[in-house]
Design a protein around this motif. Structure first.
Motif, PDB file in Angstrom:
ATOM      1  N   ASN A 154       5.025  21.505   5.627  1.00 29.47           N
ATOM      2  CA  ASN A 154       3.833  21.038   4.917  1.00 29.47           C
ATOM      3  C   ASN A 154       3.275  19.834   5.669  1.00 29.47           C
ATOM      4  O   ASN A 154       3.883  18.765   5.689  1.00 29.47           O
ATOM      5  N   ALA A 155       2.128  20.007   6.278  1.00 25.39           N
ATOM      6  CA  ALA A 155       1.483  18.933   7.035  1.00 25.39           C
ATOM      7  C   ALA A 155       0.327  18.323   6.256  1.00 25.39           C
ATOM      8  O   ALA A 155      -0.525  17.635   6.845  1.00 25.39           O
ATOM      9  N   ASP A 156       0.307  18.528   4.948  1.00 25.74           N
ATOM     10  CA  ASP A 156      -0.800  18.033   4.131  1.00 25.74           C
ATOM     11  C   ASP A 156      -0.428  16.833   3.272  1.00 25.74           C
ATOM     12  O   ASP A 156      -1.271  16.339   2.522  1.00 25.74           O
ATOM     13  N   THR A 157       0.814  16.360   3.334  1.00 27.45           N
ATOM     14  CA  THR A 157       1.178  15.190   2.534  1.00 27.45           C
ATOM     15  C   THR A 157       0.702  13.925   3.241  1.00 27.45           C
ATOM     16  O   THR A 157       0.367  13.938   4.438  1.00 27.45           O
ATOM     17  N   VAL A 158       0.731  12.816   2.523  1.00 28.31           N
ATOM     18  CA  VAL A 158       0.298  11.552   3.120  1.00 28.31           C
ATOM     19  C   VAL A 158       1.268  11.062   4.185  1.00 28.31           C
ATOM     20  O   VAL A 158       0.927  10.187   4.989  1.00 28.31           O
ATOM     21  N   ASP A 204       0.816  -1.213   0.000  1.00 23.14           N
ATOM     22  CA  ASP A 204       0.000   0.000   0.000  1.00 23.14           C
ATOM     23  C   ASP A 204       0.853   1.269   0.000  1.00 23.14           C
ATOM     24  O   ASP A 204       0.358   2.356  -0.299  1.00 23.14           O
ATOM     25  N   ALA A 205       2.115   1.136   0.362  1.00 30.05           N
ATOM     26  CA  ALA A 205       3.062   2.256   0.402  1.00 30.05           C
ATOM     27  C   ALA A 205       4.452   1.645   0.450  1.00 30.05           C
ATOM     28  O   ALA A 205       4.610   0.446   0.694  1.00 30.05           O
ATOM     29  N   ARG A 214      -3.754   7.329   6.937  1.00 29.18           N
ATOM     30  CA  ARG A 214      -4.296   7.667   5.627  1.00 29.18           C
ATOM     31  C   ARG A 214      -4.748   6.406   4.890  1.00 29.18           C
ATOM     32  O   ARG A 214      -5.828   6.394   4.266  1.00 29.18           O
ATOM     33  N   LEU A 215      -3.976   5.348   4.984  1.00 29.58           N
ATOM     34  CA  LEU A 215      -4.321   4.106   4.304  1.00 29.58           C
ATOM     35  C   LEU A 215      -5.551   3.445   4.925  1.00 29.58           C
ATOM     36  O   LEU A 215      -6.416   2.921   4.212  1.00 29.58           O
TER      37      LEU A 215
END
Length: 226
Positions: free
Chosen positions: A123-127, A45-46, A222-223
């Motif tokens: 940046n706290a918006d990435t996965v 998944d990552a 997130r997953l």
């Protein structure tokens, strides 16, 4: 619900693949060992590209690893949205693979640097950073000889204007990276390269902090919620 499966690639010369796998496990996911010479991502998944000295850093740090058979699969999957985290040497591999812009060159002082480093989350918006808040300060170890991030001024401006600088060094810049850049992401935010080592700051017993665990809990959360 089954646990998220996060791959950790081992290249010849990888040093921190076991540490990355442990961080993945502590975050609540299943680490999946991947070998550089394979052609199968095994339904992960990552994926994490760990630190170390892939192929001995011969030619240039990360320059040979980009041609590993498994990296062809990673590049295609990343372009399709697979979350990818490159740590230290992994960051170098991502730049050499053109998944991220710029390059990592020898440190300004031409010495290997190993220290606990203060960072700012930009940046706290990435996965990989959603469990942090913008402006949050972290203490995470660094250990590199080729950690100086460079790019042309147009690229640096674009990274800053589009919010693609993920982390910056605070206090003393340890390697001369332009604009104090410690990590960046791609336009989609699924590919992150980070020079410091969050996998070495996941347990209070062994790390200077547990500040690095958020990179791994971010992707797991997130997953799970996808």
């Amino acid at each position: 619900m089954d646990a998220a499966r996060v791959g950790v690639i081992t290249f010849p010369g990888s040093l921190d693949d076991k540490d990355a796998a442990k961080a993945v496990r502590l975050a609540g996911a299943e680490p999946v060992a991947l070998w550089h010479g394979d052609h199968d991502l095994r339904g992960i998944d990552a994926v994490v590209l760990p630190g170390g000295f892939s192929y001995g850093d011969y030619l240039r740090a990360g320059a040979i690893a980009r041609f590993a058979p498994l990296m062809a699969e990673v590049v295609d999957a990343a372009k399709g949205g697979l979350p990818v985290l490159g740590i230290c040497n992994g960051f170098q591999v991502l730049c050499e693979s053109h998944l991220l812009p710029g390059a990592l060159l020898p440190n300004a002082g031409l010495h290997f640097v190993c220290r606990d480093q203060r960072l700012s989350v930009e940046n706290a918006d990435t996965v990989w950073t959603s469990e942090y808040r913008e402006g949050q300060e972290l203490v995470i170890p660094i250990k590199n000889a080729d950690g100086r991030y460079v790019a042309d001024r147009e690229t640096l401006t674009e990274l800053a204007d589009s919010g693609r600088i993920v982390a910056r060094y605070l206090d003393l810049n340890p390697n001369g990276s332009l604009d104090d850049i410690a990590g960046i992401c791609n336009e989609a935010g699924n590919v992150v390269g980070l020079m410091p080592h969050p996998e070495h700051a996941v347990e209070s017993l062994t790390g200077p902090s547990t500040d690095g665990l958020g990179f791994f809990t971010s992707i797991v959360k997130r997953l799970v919620n996808a």
